[in-house]
Design a protein around this motif. Structure first.
Motif, PDB file in Angstrom:
ATOM      1  N   ALA A  45       0.831  -1.207   0.000  1.00 25.46           N
ATOM      2  CA  ALA A  45       0.000   0.000   0.000  1.00 25.46           C
ATOM      3  C   ALA A  45       0.865   1.257   0.000  1.00 25.46           C
ATOM      4  O   ALA A  45       0.503   2.279  -0.600  1.00 25.46           O
ATOM      5  N   LEU A  46       2.027   1.171   0.635  1.00 26.84           N
ATOM      6  CA  LEU A  46       2.954   2.302   0.682  1.00 26.84           C
ATOM      7  C   LEU A  46       3.727   2.489  -0.618  1.00 26.84           C
ATOM      8  O   LEU A  46       4.462   3.463  -0.754  1.00 26.84           O
ATOM      9  N   GLY A  47       3.580   1.533  -1.545  1.00 25.82           N
ATOM     10  CA  GLY A  47       4.261   1.649  -2.820  1.00 25.82           C
ATOM     11  C   GLY A  47       5.391   0.671  -3.035  1.00 25.82           C
ATOM     12  O   GLY A  47       6.082   0.724  -4.062  1.00 25.82           O
ATOM     13  N   SER A  48       5.611  -0.238  -2.082  1.00 23.14           N
ATOM     14  CA  SER A  48       6.682  -1.220  -2.229  1.00 23.14           C
ATOM     15  C   SER A  48       6.374  -2.190  -3.370  1.00 23.14           C
ATOM     16  O   SER A  48       5.220  -2.465  -3.689  1.00 23.14           O
ATOM     17  N   SER A  49       7.435  -2.735  -3.982  1.00 20.27           N
ATOM     18  CA  SER A  49       7.272  -3.713  -5.060  1.00 20.27           C
ATOM     19  C   SER A  49       7.363  -5.145  -4.556  1.00 20.27           C
ATOM     20  O   SER A  49       7.549  -6.076  -5.344  1.00 20.27           O
ATOM     21  N   LEU A  50       7.250  -5.344  -3.242  1.00 20.30           N
ATOM     22  CA  LEU A  50       7.311  -6.696  -2.691  1.00 20.30           C
ATOM     23  C   LEU A  50       6.121  -7.523  -3.176  1.00 20.30           C
ATOM     24  O   LEU A  50       5.018  -7.012  -3.355  1.00 20.30           O
ATOM     25  N   LYS A  51       6.371  -8.826  -3.363  1.00 15.71           N
ATOM     26  CA  LYS A  51       5.297  -9.749  -3.722  1.00 15.71           C
ATOM     27  C   LYS A  51       5.446 -11.049  -2.965  1.00 15.71           C
ATOM     28  O   LYS A  51       6.552 -11.565  -2.785  1.00 15.71           O
ATOM     29  N   ILE A  52       4.312 -11.580  -2.538  1.00 14.00           N
ATOM     30  CA  ILE A  52       4.292 -12.925  -1.966  1.00 14.00           C
ATOM     31  C   ILE A  52       4.473 -13.920  -3.107  1.00 14.00           C
ATOM     32  O   ILE A  52       3.734 -13.877  -4.081  1.00 14.00           O
ATOM     33  N   VAL A  53       5.450 -14.820  -2.976  1.00 18.66           N
ATOM     34  CA  VAL A  53       5.716 -15.787  -4.044  1.00 18.66           C
ATOM     35  C   VAL A  53       5.471 -17.226  -3.605  1.00 18.66           C
ATOM     36  O   VAL A  53       5.482 -18.134  -4.448  1.00 18.66           O
TER      37      VAL A  53
END
Length: 286
Positions: A45-53
């Motif tokens: 929501a803050l703009g991070s590009s993290l993804k659950i894989v």
């Protein structure tokens, strides 16, 4: 057991100490990290590009906890509790409040949140807080083995539509796009390892005890935990890692309603779509 080597990977385990693993992954200091889903949703929501894989386990083990001799005999009784021992994360109060409301508490959010500097069980035993939360499968086993009985109120018994896999692997979207093969091989090795642990909990415990010297005095704890966790690694199809939108829709909705999903300007935002923060594309059997 050579599973990474079979995938032609030389893997370094990066010590994270007190740094949130998502920070290491987001900064590129780690390619994969272990994370807690509500944290991932807030970071995205803050703009991070993290993804659950990948989901490490397929179940949620979080439970509110009190000593067995506590006057709080049911979850609804916690309505009278004054203090909750937590860890200072924005999603804790909404989750606890939702769970107590479902249990029948009349004023479910009326408690003081105390940020713990140590373990939840110790805080309860020392009467520093009235109730807290633990991940079942370790803390309560350790407490029982040292003679402390607990009373547990699992989230899944009260808010099954909101709970989610406890822990997940995360990666950066940039790496998923640029080096998908590396991540696919790493997750294939990890999938083999967790499948092994699901099918051979005693041998998995032996490996953990031999590799982590601090646990060599806690063999009973490691073995009980390995057996507790073994059925949770694989889904009903016998597959490791798969994530589904239904896993996270409930927690996403709760965080959205609670106003704890903020953008980089501090404005409340809606929960991101599943495809923005999670993917199965690196897993062969999903």
């Amino acid at each position: 057991m050579g599973m990474f080597e079979r995938e032609n990977l030389d893997v370094e385990i990066v010590p994270w100490a007190f740094t949130v693993t998502g920070v290491l992954v987001a900064a590129g200091d780690a390619d994969l990290g272990i994370a807690y889903p509500p944290d991932v949703l807030r970071e995205v929501a803050l703009g991070s590009s993290l993804k659950i894989v990948a989901a490490i386990i397929q179940e949620n083990n979080v439970a509110l906890v009190v000593p067995a001799d506590s006057p709080y005999e049911t979850a609804a009784d916690l309505d009278a509790a004054e203090s909750y021992g937590g860890y200072g994360t924005p999603h804790e109060r909404p989750l606890v409040t939702e769970m107590l409301m479902a249990a029948g508490a009349a004023t479910p959010g009326d408690f003081q949140e105390v940020v713990l500097q140590g373990g939840a069980i110790e805080a309860l035993i020392e009467d520093r807080v009235d109730f807290s939360a633990v991940f079942q499968g370790w803390s309560e086993i350790a407490a029982r083995l040292r003679g402390t009985e607990l009373r547990l109120f699992p989230y899944v018994d009260f808010i099954p539509e909101i709970v989610y896999p406890d822990v997940v692997f995360i990666a950066r979207s940039e790496m998923i796009e640029q080096q998908p093969g590396v991540l696919e091989r790493a997750l294939r090795a990890l999938g083999d390892a967790y499948t092994f642990a699901a099918e051979n909990p005693d041998q998995a415990a032996d490996i953990l005890i031999s590799e982590v010297t601090d646990l060599q005095q806690s063999e009973d704890l490691v073995r009980e935990s390995a057996h507790y966790r073994a059925p949770q690694y694989l889904n009903d199809a016998g597959t490791w890692g798969c994530v589904q939108p239904s896993h996270f829709a409930g927690i996403g909705g709760l965080l959205e309603r609670s106003g704890v999903l903020l953008d980089e300007d501090g404005q409340v935002v809606t929960a991101p779509e599943f495809a923005v923060y999670a993917t199965n594309e690196l897993l062969a059997n999903c």
